[in-house]
Design a protein around this motif. Structure first.
Motif, PDB file in Angstrom:
ATOM      1  N   ALA A 149       0.850  -1.185   0.000  1.00  0.00           N
ATOM      2  CA  ALA A 149       0.000   0.000   0.000  1.00  0.00           C
ATOM      3  C   ALA A 149       0.888   1.238   0.000  1.00  0.00           C
ATOM      4  O   ALA A 149       1.850   1.318   0.773  1.00  0.00           O
ATOM      5  N   ALA A 150       0.578   2.190  -0.866  1.00  0.00           N
ATOM      6  CA  ALA A 150       1.321   3.449  -0.912  1.00  0.00           C
ATOM      7  C   ALA A 150       0.715   4.397   0.118  1.00  0.00           C
ATOM      8  O   ALA A 150      -0.368   4.952  -0.083  1.00  0.00           O
ATOM      9  N   ILE A 151       1.411   4.558   1.241  1.00  0.00           N
ATOM     10  CA  ILE A 151       0.914   5.367   2.352  1.00  0.00           C
ATOM     11  C   ILE A 151       1.978   6.402   2.723  1.00  0.00           C
ATOM     12  O   ILE A 151       3.168   6.072   2.821  1.00  0.00           O
ATOM     13  N   THR A 152       1.545   7.631   2.948  1.00  0.00           N
ATOM     14  CA  THR A 152       2.459   8.687   3.370  1.00  0.00           C
ATOM     15  C   THR A 152       2.479   8.754   4.887  1.00  0.00           C
ATOM     16  O   THR A 152       1.439   8.960   5.526  1.00  0.00           O
ATOM     17  N   LEU A 153       3.668   8.578   5.465  1.00  0.00           N
ATOM     18  CA  LEU A 153       3.855   8.648   6.908  1.00  0.00           C
ATOM     19  C   LEU A 153       4.848   9.758   7.230  1.00  0.00           C
ATOM     20  O   LEU A 153       5.988   9.720   6.756  1.00  0.00           O
ATOM     21  N   HIS A 154       4.399  10.757   7.971  1.00  0.00           N
ATOM     22  CA  HIS A 154       5.268  11.874   8.374  1.00  0.00           C
ATOM     23  C   HIS A 154       5.931  12.518   7.153  1.00  0.00           C
ATOM     24  O   HIS A 154       7.111  12.867   7.180  1.00  0.00           O
ATOM     25  N   GLY A 155       5.169  12.637   6.074  1.00  0.00           N
ATOM     26  CA  GLY A 155       5.653  13.308   4.875  1.00  0.00           C
ATOM     27  C   GLY A 155       6.434  12.439   3.918  1.00  0.00           C
ATOM     28  O   GLY A 155       6.781  12.885   2.821  1.00  0.00           O
ATOM     29  N   HIS A 156       6.740  11.191   4.290  1.00  0.00           N
ATOM     30  CA  HIS A 156       7.526  10.293   3.444  1.00  0.00           C
ATOM     31  C   HIS A 156       6.594   9.266   2.824  1.00  0.00           C
ATOM     32  O   HIS A 156       6.036   8.424   3.535  1.00  0.00           O
ATOM     33  N   LYS A 157       6.423   9.324   1.515  1.00  0.00           N
ATOM     34  CA  LYS A 157       5.551   8.366   0.837  1.00  0.00           C
ATOM     35  C   LYS A 157       6.282   7.041   0.707  1.00  0.00           C
ATOM     36  O   LYS A 157       7.364   6.955   0.127  1.00  0.00           O
ATOM     37  N   LYS A 158       5.665   5.982   1.241  1.00  0.00           N
ATOM     38  CA  LYS A 158       6.314   4.683   1.288  1.00  0.00           C
ATOM     39  C   LYS A 158       5.411   3.613   0.704  1.00  0.00           C
ATOM     40  O   LYS A 158       4.188   3.746   0.699  1.00  0.00           O
ATOM     41  N   SER A 159       6.020   2.549   0.219  1.00  0.00           N
ATOM     42  CA  SER A 159       5.296   1.347  -0.169  1.00  0.00           C
ATOM     43  C   SER A 159       5.377   0.387   1.001  1.00  0.00           C
ATOM     44  O   SER A 159       6.420  -0.205   1.258  1.00  0.00           O
ATOM     45  N   LEU A 160       4.265   0.266   1.732  1.00  0.00           N
ATOM     46  CA  LEU A 160       4.260  -0.491   2.982  1.00  0.00           C
ATOM     47  C   LEU A 160       3.644  -1.868   2.787  1.00  0.00           C
ATOM     48  O   LEU A 160       2.695  -2.036   2.019  1.00  0.00           O
ATOM     49  N   THR A 161       4.184  -2.832   3.489  1.00  0.00           N
ATOM     50  CA  THR A 161       3.652  -4.182   3.421  1.00  0.00           C
ATOM     51  C   THR A 161       2.251  -4.214   4.016  1.00  0.00           C
ATOM     52  O   THR A 161       2.017  -3.727   5.121  1.00  0.00           O
ATOM     53  N   ALA A 162       1.323  -4.788   3.261  1.00  0.00           N
ATOM     54  CA  ALA A 162      -0.058  -4.909   3.717  1.00  0.00           C
ATOM     55  C   ALA A 162      -0.496  -6.350   3.447  1.00  0.00           C
ATOM     56  O   ALA A 162       0.221  -7.290   3.784  1.00  0.00           O
ATOM     57  N   HIS A 163      -1.650  -6.551   2.840  1.00  0.00           N
ATOM     58  CA  HIS A 163      -2.045  -7.891   2.411  1.00  0.00           C
ATOM     59  C   HIS A 163      -3.008  -7.780   1.244  1.00  0.00           C
ATOM     60  O   HIS A 163      -3.550  -6.710   0.950  1.00  0.00           O
ATOM     61  N   ALA A 164      -3.200  -8.891   0.566  1.00  0.00           N
ATOM     62  CA  ALA A 164      -4.034  -8.903  -0.627  1.00  0.00           C
ATOM     63  C   ALA A 164      -5.509  -8.974  -0.246  1.00  0.00           C
ATOM     64  O   ALA A 164      -5.867  -9.486   0.817  1.00  0.00           O
ATOM     65  N   PRO A 165      -6.394  -8.481  -1.127  1.00  0.00           N
ATOM     66  CA  PRO A 165      -7.817  -8.656  -0.875  1.00  0.00           C
ATOM     67  C   PRO A 165      -8.204 -10.130  -1.029  1.00  0.00           C
ATOM     68  O   PRO A 165      -7.648 -10.824  -1.882  1.00  0.00           O
ATOM     69  N   LEU A 166      -9.153 -10.589  -0.234  1.00  0.00           N
ATOM     70  CA  LEU A 166      -9.670 -11.941  -0.452  1.00  0.00           C
ATOM     71  C   LEU A 166     -10.478 -12.003  -1.735  1.00  0.00           C
ATOM     72  O   LEU A 166     -10.549 -13.051  -2.377  1.00  0.00           O
ATOM     73  N   GLY A 167     -11.085 -10.878  -2.114  1.00  0.00           N
ATOM     74  CA  GLY A 167     -11.838 -10.826  -3.362  1.00  0.00           C
ATOM     75  C   GLY A 167     -11.642  -9.492  -4.052  1.00  0.00           C
ATOM     76  O   GLY A 167     -11.531  -8.452  -3.394  1.00  0.00           O
ATOM     77  N   ALA A 168     -11.587  -9.508  -5.380  1.00  0.00           N
ATOM     78  CA  ALA A 168     -11.474  -8.285  -6.184  1.00  0.00           C
ATOM     79  C   ALA A 168     -12.512  -8.362  -7.293  1.00  0.00           C
ATOM     80  O   ALA A 168     -12.471  -9.278  -8.116  1.00  0.00           O
ATOM     81  N   PHE A 169     -13.426  -7.390  -7.318  1.00  0.00           N
ATOM     82  CA  PHE A 169     -14.591  -7.473  -8.186  1.00  0.00           C
ATOM     83  C   PHE A 169     -14.690  -6.214  -9.048  1.00  0.00           C
ATOM     84  O   PHE A 169     -14.756  -5.099  -8.527  1.00  0.00           O
ATOM     85  N   MET A 170     -14.681  -6.422 -10.366  1.00  0.00           N
ATOM     86  CA  MET A 170     -14.608  -5.312 -11.306  1.00  0.00           C
ATOM     87  C   MET A 170     -15.804  -5.316 -12.254  1.00  0.00           C
ATOM     88  O   MET A 170     -15.962  -6.236 -13.072  1.00  0.00           O
ATOM     89  N   ASP A 171     -16.656  -4.315 -12.140  1.00  0.00           N
ATOM     90  CA  ASP A 171     -17.818  -4.124 -13.004  1.00  0.00           C
ATOM     91  C   ASP A 171     -17.379  -3.254 -14.175  1.00  0.00           C
ATOM     92  O   ASP A 171     -17.132  -2.055 -14.020  1.00  0.00           O
ATOM     93  N   LEU A 172     -17.263  -3.859 -15.362  1.00  0.00           N
ATOM     94  CA  LEU A 172     -16.709  -3.145 -16.506  1.00  0.00           C
ATOM     95  C   LEU A 172     -17.575  -1.978 -16.945  1.00  0.00           C
ATOM     96  O   LEU A 172     -17.062  -0.989 -17.479  1.00  0.00           O
ATOM     97  N   SER A 173     -18.872  -2.049 -16.745  1.00  0.00           N
ATOM     98  CA  SER A 173     -19.725  -0.925 -17.127  1.00  0.00           C
ATOM     99  C   SER A 173     -19.433   0.293 -16.260  1.00  0.00           C
ATOM    100  O   SER A 173     -19.458   1.438 -16.735  1.00  0.00           O
ATOM    101  N   ILE A 174     -19.135   0.059 -14.981  1.00  0.00           N
ATOM    102  CA  ILE A 174     -18.755   1.168 -14.104  1.00  0.00           C
ATOM    103  C   ILE A 174     -17.354   1.652 -14.444  1.00  0.00           C
ATOM    104  O   ILE A 174     -17.086   2.860 -14.503  1.00  0.00           O
ATOM    105  N   MET A 175     -16.452   0.723 -14.704  1.00  0.00           N
ATOM    106  CA  MET A 175     -15.088   1.101 -15.071  1.00  0.00           C
ATOM    107  C   MET A 175     -15.070   1.959 -16.337  1.00  0.00           C
ATOM    108  O   MET A 175     -14.376   2.973 -16.410  1.00  0.00           O
ATOM    109  N   ALA A 176     -15.840   1.551 -17.338  1.00  0.00           N
ATOM    110  CA  ALA A 176     -15.845   2.274 -18.615  1.00  0.00           C
ATOM    111  C   ALA A 176     -16.485   3.647 -18.483  1.00  0.00           C
ATOM    112  O   ALA A 176     -16.213   4.542 -19.298  1.00  0.00           O
ATOM    113  N   ALA A 177     -17.341   3.825 -17.464  1.00  0.00           N
ATOM    114  CA  ALA A 177     -18.006   5.111 -17.245  1.00  0.00           C
ATOM    115  C   ALA A 177     -17.229   6.010 -16.295  1.00  0.00           C
ATOM    116  O   ALA A 177     -17.681   7.117 -15.990  1.00  0.00           O
TER     117      ALA A 177
END
Length: 434
Positions: A149-177
């Motif tokens: 996750a790209a999170i800014t801590l105390h002004g320093h933007k870092k790529s911090l270890t997080a975890h993956a989503p259990l599910g990722a759901f993409m509605d193409l009609s919403i994406m295209a709009a």
């Protein structure tokens, strides 16, 4: 619409291009469809997230999809609606703390949004050891399925270890709009594959750092067609949108399988992060991927100049912690120095690298050139989409951008062509021309 590669990765049956066991990710469900309306509850229920679900959105994404998701999930248990008050929330430590406090009694988080909302929920849920899923609202970045996750801590933007989503759901009609700028942003974030791979391969060939072809092999079937149909993409073409969305998800999976963001974030991202950290907040805001499109073109030019030039001769670095503090301020300067010092070249390291370069430069140059794209292809892809291509297109004054090119390498321990150019005394001159 084919999702074979995505389905194979989620099921753990996709072969590893590097020769290891089948690829495996923590994400258990991915759905990319023309429409997901009415199926949101059915998508979430099998994941067993618990009886209290926090649906996190902002004012825009709540109106676009968040309210619909909340209604659909009501049949699964209690739904806590958290609509962040800012029109454009910030992915920073303060907002993470707000989310953690507001969702403390919930069993899981449901992110409804794109880059910022996803990163905030990904990091907040990881800190609280709760699962999360994401419903995307825009194809604006490649972090949906990553573990960072790209999170800014105390002004320093870092790529911090997080975890993956259990599910990722993409509605193409919403994406295209989605707003066209957000579509261009996703294109820009995808454009950096060749520059990121070139930087990572450079570090591998110079320092023997671990390197995999897997993240790039996953993207290969879609990449060239996607770059050639960018005009259709921003015109709302669903098939073009599916290709971009699949690319974004696969890019995230590539980083998740590798374990960090190296395959998708190198010199071009350092320049963008530098601008995020040190740019003037009064400048008109731009999206992450818009910035990456611009910085990718700069990195492509710099990499070409270094590969086309003579073998570099590296000199010991002369930076100091005091210099970093003077340049960045006390807290940020010390934080950046801690990162930079890990890759800083002293005399013995420079001598060892020069010996390797003297022996292997033709092979190094050939190997890296083979993974890049010609600059005109990248420029045409952005131009046909009407995407930003120059620093001023994302509200960066040219003098500031030249400074970013010179100093972006100092914010992170990741050796890229920015470092190679600086360590060989060429970065200042190249920064004026690229």
């Amino acid at each position: 619409m084919t999702q074979d590669v995505l389905a194979q990765i989620v099921s753990g049956t996709h072969p590893d291009p590097d020769g290891g066991p089948p690829l495996k990710v923590a994400t258990r469900s991915v759905r990319v469809a023309r429409s997901l309306a009415g199926s949101e509850g059915d998508l979430v229920a099998p994941l067993g997230l618990g009886r209290c679900l926090a649906v996190v959105s902002d004012r825009t994404t709540h109106a676009v999809l968040g309210a619909r998701v909340e209604r659909a999930l009501a049949g699964l248990g209690e739904v806590v609606s958290l609509v962040l008050p800012d029109a454009r929330p910030h992915a920073d430590g303060e907002t993470v703390a707000l989310i953690r406090e507001a969702t403390a009694r919930c069993d899981a988080l449901v992110a409804v949004g794109s880059g910022t909302i996803n990163d905030l929920c990904k990091y907040a849920s990881a800190q609280d050891r709760k699962p999360y899923v994401v419903f995307g609202t825009a194809p604006s970045m490649n972090g949906y399925t990553s573990v960072n996750a790209a999170i800014t801590l105390h002004g320093h933007k870092k790529s911090l270890t997080a975890h993956a989503p259990l599910g990722a759901f993409m509605d193409l009609s919403i994406m295209a709009a989605a707003p066209v700028r957000m579509i261009r942003s996703g294109l820009g974030d995808s454009l950096c594959r060749p520059t990121a791979q070139a930087d990572w391969l450079l570090a591998h060939l110079l320092f023997d750092q671990p390197y995999r072809i897997m993240p790039f092999a996953l993207l290969a079937p879609d990449e060239k067609p996607m770059l050639e149909e960018t005009e259709a993409l921003v015109s709302g073409d669903i098939e073009a949108m599916e290709r971009l969305v699949r690319t974004l998800l696969l890019s995230g999976f590539g980083t998740a399988i590798h374990g960090n963001s190296q395959p998708a974030s190198q010199g071009e991202h350092l320049i963008s992060h530098y601008a995020d950290m040190l740019g003037d907040p009064a400048w008109p805001p731009s999206f992450h991927g818009e910035q990456i499109g611009v910085t990718t073109l700069s990195m492509a030019r710099l990499q070409a100049a270094m590969l086309d030039g003579p073998p570099p001769t590296l000199l010991p670095d002369k930076n100091s912690e005091a210099g970093f503090v003077a340049r960045f301020g006390e807290a940020l300067g010390k934080s950046c120095w801690t990162e930079f010092a890990q890759k800083r070249l002293d005399g013995p390291r420079a001598d060892a690298l020069n010996q390797r370069i003297a022996r292997r430069w033709p092979q190094i140059r050939t190997a890296i050139a083979a993974v890049t794209h010609p600059l005109p292809l990248l420029e045409k892809a952005l131009a046909c989409a009407g995407a930003p291509m120059k620093p001023q297109d994302v509200s960066w004054p040219e003098p500031f951008y030249r400074t970013a090119l010179r100093h972006a390498r100092e914010i992170r321990n990741r050796y890229t062509f920015l470092d190679l150019a600086a360590d060989s005394g060429r970065l200042d001159g190249l920064a004026e021309r690229i």
